[in-house]
Design an enzyme around this catalytic site. Structure first.
Site: not given
Ligand code: BGP
Length: 461
Positions: A165, A360
């Site tokens: 991210e 995730e």
């Protein structure tokens, strides 16, 4: 079979060094920005729990890896701590090498493929004080770190990730006050974002030029942007949200170029960026082999304001609360399972159907001790089982329609420390007792075992 996943599908969990290892001041590890922030402003952290002794994996990893096997994992993602491996940025910390080599070896010996990420929000403090992502030197500092990791562990690790991210430290640190430097400055945000992307590119270049074995990718939090209505102004708003928050890293990582709309935004907002011509050449050449996608929630938007008070992004789009949204009240995030299918189809159609995996997906719940069954002593986390099942059904549909997805990792294995909430919301398949650091499997742990072993959704068990 209808509900069976493709052969060799990856099942496991994701975590990160700073959220799992603890031992943040042990065996030569240097300080990260998080260690520094906690030292200076502990009140900013929920219940004043800092990053120092989180989840204790550094000391309990041998048993934890055995537990992964008991949960049916065939893969596990974590990150190397830059500040542990290279405390001064130059010299290798042999204790870190011993630790990580033992972790990776034991994972492999237990049939758990390590997917190893290089950066999960944990900038070494000595680099942060030199400007962090804003200083061009960081590109080469990071590439050196990446190369060091490939050299130290390349015989054990074949699946590398540069960043988790990468947009989050930019969004939360330069357009918000949730990460350091905690400023609101679009000019600094864009320069830091460009340097992050280039650090990724130069790390991929180091990997490919030296022909290390295996593959290298990036993990992005793709939040599909849904407009609040059919109105063209709302549709336009969704386009901008997508350009800024998804395509800003996705396009250069997969296609090797920035979207034209992002260039328009930069011109309109008169953002000045420093880079060298050859950066763009390498960006085009060194694209990723695979993508990891973190998916928790969608982004719902509506048309922006013509003259926003201070947030420049609000000119382009504003958040919209869908009245029918199903919410996770503990995290304040919408649960929208179909988003995973939309991502699968989007990657298939617009990103060359590149191999990707769900890196995730999970649900954080506060006060999970409420759900401990007194006889079994186990958290009865039915809601987590439902959450995963519903997302997996949509994922399966995307795979059946041709999307090239090769795995699913839940966030997370053992309850982790979190950047903004510390241990308030628990995400693990395994509960962590904060007093004793003991681990206790939750109900979802045995459910996950069946899922992984049968490689199929529950109707085929
Ligand atoms: C992702 C991060 C993880 C993790 C997770 C849950 O964005 O990659 O590090 O923290 O979100 O979010 P949170 O811990 O904020 O509830």
């Amino acid at each position: 079979m209808m509900n069976t996943f493709p052969e060799h599908f990856l099942w496991g969990a994701a975590s990160s060094g700073p959220q799992l290892e603890g031992a943040s001041a042990v065996d030569g590890k240097a300080k990260t920005v998080w260690d520094h922030w906690y030292e200076t402003e502990p009140d900013k952290f929920y219940q004043q729990i800092g990053p120092k002794n989180v989840s204790d994996f550094y000391f309990q990893y041998k048993e934890d890896i055995e537990t992964m096997k008991e949960l049916g994992f065939n893969s596990f993602r974590t990150s190397i701590s830059w500040a542990r491996l290279l405390p001064d940025g130059k010299n290798v910390n042999e204790k870190a090498v011993v630790f990580y080599r033992d972790v990776f070896t034991r994972l492999i010996d237990n049939g758990v493929k390590p997917i190893i990420n290089l950066f999960h929000f944990d900038m070494p403090y000595h680099l942060y004080v030199k400007g962090g992502w804003e200083n061009r030197d960081i590109i080469h500092e990071f590439a050196f770190y990446a190369k060091t990791a490939f050299e130290c562990f390349g015989d054990l690790v074949e699946d590398w990730v540069t960043f988790n991210e990468p947009i989050v430290p930019i969004e939360m640190g330069y357009l918000n006050d949730k990460h350091l430097p905690a400023v609101f400055d679009i000019q600094r945000a864009f320069q830091a974002g460009l340097h992050t992307m280039l650090a990724h590119v130069y790390a991929v270049k180091a990997f490919k030029e030296n022909a290390y074995k295996g593959k290298i990718g990036i993990i992005l939090n793709l939040t599909p942007s849904y407009p609040s209505s059919e109105d063209p102004a709302d549709q336009e708003a969704a386009k901008w949200a997508d350009v800024l928050f998804n395509r800003s890293f996705l396009d250069p990582a997969v296609h090797g170029t920035y979207p034209n709309e992002l260039k328009q935004f930069i011109e309109r907002e008169q953002i000045e960026l420093d880079y060298e011509e050859e950066d763009l050449v390498w960006m085009k050449q060194y694209t990723v082999d695979f993508l990891g996608v973190n998916y928790y929630q969608p982004r719902r938007v509506q048309a922006g304001d013509t003259d926003p008070a201070h947030d420049v992004l609000q000119k382009y789009f504003k958040p919209y609360q869908w009245p029918d949204a199903k919410m996770n009240p503990h995290r304040g995030w919408e649960i929208y399972e179909k988003g995973l299918y939309d991502i699968a189809i989007h990657i298939r159609d617009n990103y060359s159907n590149i191999p990707w995996y769900v890196a995730e997906n999970g649900i954080g719940v506060e006060g999970e001790e409420r759900f401990i069954d007194n006889c079994l002593g186990e958290v009865q986390d039915e809601y987590r089982i439902v959450f995963m099942t519903d997302h997996l059904r949509w994922l399966k549909k995307g795979i059946d329609e041709g999307s090239n997805c090769f795995g699913y990792h839940v966030w997370t294995f053992i309850d982790n420390w979190s950047w903004l909430n510390e241990y308030k919301n628990r995400y693990g398949l395994v509960r962590l007792d904060l007093e004793t650091m003991e681990r206790h499997k939750k109900k979802s742990a045995s459910w996950f075992y069946k899922l992984a072993k049968r490689n199929a959704l529950p109707e085929n068990w």
